[in-house]
Design a protein around this motif. Sequence first.
Motif, PDB file in Angstrom:
ATOM      1  N   GLN A 127      34.112 -21.138 -30.248  1.00  0.00           N
ATOM      2  CA  GLN A 127      35.076 -21.762 -31.186  1.00  0.00           C
ATOM      3  C   GLN A 127      36.143 -20.649 -31.194  1.00  0.00           C
ATOM      4  O   GLN A 127      36.047 -19.311 -31.093  1.00  0.00           O
ATOM      5  CB  GLN A 127      34.712 -22.035 -32.330  1.00  0.00           C
ATOM      6  CG  GLN A 127      35.785 -22.464 -33.244  1.00  0.00           C
ATOM      7  CD  GLN A 127      36.073 -21.259 -34.589  1.00  0.00           C
ATOM      8  OE1 GLN A 127      35.735 -20.144 -34.341  1.00  0.00           O
ATOM      9  NE2 GLN A 127      37.091 -21.810 -35.363  1.00  0.00           N
ATOM     10  N   SER A 128      37.399 -21.066 -31.204  1.00  0.00           N
ATOM     11  CA  SER A 128      38.632 -20.298 -31.345  1.00  0.00           C
ATOM     12  C   SER A 128      39.543 -20.788 -32.264  1.00  0.00           C
ATOM     13  O   SER A 128      39.731 -22.072 -32.270  1.00  0.00           O
ATOM     14  CB  SER A 128      39.302 -19.694 -29.939  1.00  0.00           C
ATOM     15  OG  SER A 128      39.694 -20.790 -29.387  1.00  0.00           O
ATOM     16  N   GLN A 129      40.415 -20.113 -33.045  1.00  0.00           N
ATOM     17  CA  GLN A 129      41.121 -20.621 -34.152  1.00  0.00           C
ATOM     18  C   GLN A 129      42.412 -19.772 -34.103  1.00  0.00           C
ATOM     19  O   GLN A 129      42.286 -18.287 -34.083  1.00  0.00           O
ATOM     20  CB  GLN A 129      40.585 -20.781 -35.485  1.00  0.00           C
ATOM     21  CG  GLN A 129      40.380 -19.463 -36.088  1.00  0.00           C
ATOM     22  CD  GLN A 129      39.552 -19.811 -37.408  1.00  0.00           C
ATOM     23  OE1 GLN A 129      38.627 -20.592 -37.404  1.00  0.00           O
ATOM     24  NE2 GLN A 129      40.252 -19.438 -38.729  1.00  0.00           N
ATOM     25  N   PHE A 130      43.566 -20.109 -34.243  1.00  0.00           N
ATOM     26  CA  PHE A 130      44.842 -19.336 -34.619  1.00  0.00           C
ATOM     27  C   PHE A 130      45.552 -19.969 -35.964  1.00  0.00           C
ATOM     28  O   PHE A 130      45.541 -21.196 -36.053  1.00  0.00           O
ATOM     29  CB  PHE A 130      45.589 -19.422 -33.571  1.00  0.00           C
ATOM     30  CG  PHE A 130      47.036 -18.754 -33.954  1.00  0.00           C
ATOM     31  CD1 PHE A 130      47.268 -17.360 -33.811  1.00  0.00           C
ATOM     32  CD2 PHE A 130      48.081 -19.697 -34.300  1.00  0.00           C
ATOM     33  CE1 PHE A 130      48.696 -16.930 -34.085  1.00  0.00           C
ATOM     34  CE2 PHE A 130      49.393 -19.244 -34.422  1.00  0.00           C
ATOM     35  CZ  PHE A 130      49.657 -17.787 -34.362  1.00  0.00           C
ATOM     36  N   SER A 131      45.853 -19.118 -36.701  1.00  0.00           N
ATOM     37  CA  SER A 131      46.534 -19.352 -37.909  1.00  0.00           C
ATOM     38  C   SER A 131      47.789 -18.607 -38.330  1.00  0.00           C
ATOM     39  O   SER A 131      47.816 -17.542 -38.173  1.00  0.00           O
ATOM     40  CB  SER A 131      45.645 -19.681 -39.160  1.00  0.00           C
ATOM     41  OG  SER A 131      44.963 -18.285 -39.644  1.00  0.00           O
ATOM     42  N   GLN A 132      48.613 -19.465 -38.787  1.00  0.00           N
ATOM     43  CA  GLN A 132      49.990 -18.669 -39.562  1.00  0.00           C
ATOM     44  C   GLN A 132      50.355 -19.145 -40.908  1.00  0.00           C
ATOM     45  O   GLN A 132      50.339 -20.321 -40.986  1.00  0.00           O
ATOM     46  CB  GLN A 132      50.904 -18.855 -38.484  1.00  0.00           C
ATOM     47  CG  GLN A 132      52.418 -18.176 -39.048  1.00  0.00           C
ATOM     48  CD  GLN A 132      52.383 -16.735 -39.140  1.00  0.00           C
ATOM     49  OE1 GLN A 132      51.975 -16.025 -38.223  1.00  0.00           O
ATOM     50  NE2 GLN A 132      52.677 -16.353 -40.380  1.00  0.00           N
ATOM     51  N   GLU A 133      50.365 -18.420 -41.711  1.00  0.00           N
ATOM     52  CA  GLU A 133      50.503 -18.666 -43.153  1.00  0.00           C
ATOM     53  C   GLU A 133      51.724 -17.837 -43.726  1.00  0.00           C
ATOM     54  O   GLU A 133      51.931 -16.607 -43.270  1.00  0.00           O
ATOM     55  CB  GLU A 133      49.357 -18.569 -44.035  1.00  0.00           C
ATOM     56  CG  GLU A 133      49.739 -19.114 -45.541  1.00  0.00           C
ATOM     57  CD  GLU A 133      48.222 -19.008 -46.321  1.00  0.00           C
ATOM     58  OE1 GLU A 133      48.613 -19.246 -47.407  1.00  0.00           O
ATOM     59  OE2 GLU A 133      47.383 -18.726 -45.744  1.00  0.00           O
ATOM     60  N   LEU A 134      52.722 -18.657 -44.327  1.00  0.00           N
ATOM     61  CA  LEU A 134      53.738 -17.921 -44.881  1.00  0.00           C
ATOM     62  C   LEU A 134      53.720 -18.359 -46.198  1.00  0.00           C
ATOM     63  O   LEU A 134      53.424 -19.394 -46.844  1.00  0.00           O
ATOM     64  CB  LEU A 134      55.277 -18.501 -44.435  1.00  0.00           C
ATOM     65  CG  LEU A 134      55.676 -18.061 -42.921  1.00  0.00           C
ATOM     66  CD1 LEU A 134      56.790 -18.759 -42.494  1.00  0.00           C
ATOM     67  CD2 LEU A 134      55.475 -16.435 -42.698  1.00  0.00           C
ATOM     68  N   GLN A 135      53.848 -17.280 -47.548  1.00  0.00           N
ATOM     69  CA  GLN A 135      53.720 -17.474 -48.664  1.00  0.00           C
ATOM     70  C   GLN A 135      55.244 -16.865 -49.339  1.00  0.00           C
ATOM     71  O   GLN A 135      55.564 -15.665 -48.936  1.00  0.00           O
ATOM     72  CB  GLN A 135      52.693 -16.862 -49.486  1.00  0.00           C
ATOM     73  CG  GLN A 135      51.211 -17.428 -49.097  1.00  0.00           C
ATOM     74  CD  GLN A 135      50.129 -16.450 -49.624  1.00  0.00           C
ATOM     75  OE1 GLN A 135      50.269 -15.824 -50.486  1.00  0.00           O
ATOM     76  NE2 GLN A 135      49.111 -16.372 -48.997  1.00  0.00           N
TER      77      GLN A 135
END
Length: 809
Positions: A415-423
Amino acid sequence: MANLRRCVSRTIISAIAFQAGMGLAYGQEQSAADAAVVAANEASAADPAANVPDSAASAAAADGAPTADGTADAVAETDGSNSDGEILVTARRRAERLQDVPVAVTALSGDALESRGAADIADIAPATPGLSFNGGAVGGSGTSSSAQIFVRGIGQDDYLPTTDPGVGIYIDEIYLGRTTGSILSLTDIERVEVLRGPQGTLFGRNTIGGAILVTSRKPDPSGSYVNLSGSLGEKSLIELKGVANAALADNLAAKISVGMRKQDGYGRSTITPGRYGDTDRWGVAGQILFEPSSNFRLLLSGDYSEIDQPSPTQVVTNIGPAVGLIAAYNAFAPARQLPLFNQALVGADRYTNSSQRLGYDRAKVKGLSLTGEYDVAEDWSLKSITAYRKSDVAFSADADTTSAPIFDVTTTVNQSQFSQELQLSGQIGPLSLTTGAYYYDEDIDYTLTADILPGMYAFLVANGTCPSAAPPCFAATRGFRQPSTLGIKAYAGFGQGTVELTDWLSATGGIRYSVEKRRFSTQSFGTATGALQFSGNQARRYTQWTPKLGIEIKPARDLLVYASYAKGYKSGTFNGRATSGPALNEVLPESSDSYEIGVKSQFLDRAVTLNVSAYDVTYKNLQTTVTVRDAQGAPATALINAAEAKAKGIEAELTVRPFDGLTLNGSWGYIDGKITDTTPAAAAQGLLVGNRLTKTPKNKVAASFQYDWEMMGSEAFVRMDYAWQSSMFHTPLNQVNTFEPSYDVVNGRLGFTVPGSGSFGNEFRFSIFVNNLFDEKYALNRSFVAFADYNTANFARPREVGVSVAVDF
């Protein structure tokens, strides 16, 4: 409890009417202790390292003898005579006193975890009401590193990646997409928070049941330090941990932490050399903190961990009548010089089986993230969290655990995952606001191999029975190897704000919009013949709005009353265990309506803390995995929607400090969780109205005491922890042999702290511990395999004694 929803509504309406009609002016005076917390909050917002020791000496204090209250970031009382044990939490994505957060949350500091002897995050469960956390031999598999987490009756009972977790795990605000490999070792942890109830209006990735937030200590630019610790114990236990922080400049620091744990298992096979259930894992994590200016911070983090150990200890506890495939096996077993599969093969005790092989449990998990925070204005900050994670997991076991070749299971998950979050967080007059946007991209390749009656087909071909004789050849060719791929792309916008209507009344509102796209592809090949049995593809797009509403009343400095409503959501998915084309079904999204009312209070000069919450949750289209036997006796696993389930309950947590040095803790969780409506398809599989929710005991009680005193220039402590839970079922079908009776566990610890000097460090700590003092016998997991009508169990470790030492430089 049945009228809790009406009670929540009346509370909100009455509070607003009282404020409007009476015009009560309440002038709440903030104590010096509260002012100190506010200052700490502001320092934390301005500097991620504000709560980190600023020298080797303070590092020793942060990781010193475990505090009796089990909390972090203690705020001193004005007289300096004691500590009120307050903890800063980030349940609402900003630093706040635990007692000021209108959310059901349990928080444990790193010191609290050390004082309990917690080795991984599964060990937080006994002290947390409403939480069940298991990792042993999930579903009869060969892994003990895949988390089965349930909060208020909702969670996940399958480790395959097509089933999303009902309770999310976040490491430094980064969501872990899969449960395989997610039981984390606890090294250099600042705190762990358990949030109960739906989370979505403040978090990038949506979770329907709750969230577990793991926060690590951050690098400290103000001073360098080293912490070393280790444990030795029975069954050749050796655990080593080390942390080193380097202040490279006034605005630059780096920190590295390493840990390893090895221990022999208890499981033995009467016919196979070696041990089951060994522990063998290690990991390393590093962080670099850079503050180029007073309003801009960057944190680069990386981690890598490995597990390489035999499969967990499992024993077969019951074998039913031989029908279907097992009848066919038994018919030819004497000619193959193999034992019959019957009650004679049931395990002699909780740690001994007759398995033909050890199996293996392996995982490599790594991650890299960059967190940037910029103060765009006096009351506003912008945060970016960019993360990539990858896990490669493989495990295998003789699933029936006997000398009869019935069922072997092997699973690989890459499994691989990429995430981008802006707050964006800030303040506009009386309004505190957090908004954000989130992107998540996950790719998974996994292969499930179920070798059913291995070797039987080759034998029948050799003696001329196959391929002409239909019944035995059918039985001998039910095994499959199923390579599959799953792709997920998710987008979300979320926000939540709290407005202060008066100095004692506030209201909270939040909203989230989720978009998720899933694509699934699978093929199934016979393990006996290699022939393609079926293949299929599925794709779907899901969208959902989920709101949150709440009201908070603070009539006194140390009293908070709150009521809230939140909608939870988990997207639809596909049956990753389909054994035929028609079984490759889609399940509908799962949703929940959660009503909660709670009180957080402190009194007697904050010597007593009592937090109580009551909730009423309705789950719709509950996604449930059930293992059944089809009309021909072949194995079949169905992923289905139960029409409706309900959970209502009460949670209470109490801390009492009757005099200096003694701290008493207690908690109680009550859950009445059951299936309240079902569908014809679900009922046909055995999911009936009245079935109790999986791994959900009705009652759960924990109690502990810790006493600290001075002894010949040293600080000594003694601690005992007691945990009891009532009976439960390990599976949603509530089969009788997956029933777990009530049990209780007692752990103890005795130790002292000696001030150090010079090359011997700043502080030396020593303790002896005993886990499962009275050698309680209980199972971490029980499973049922329908096609062969047998049950297995993975029992907890017996009583163990050991010693721990630690030194700080």
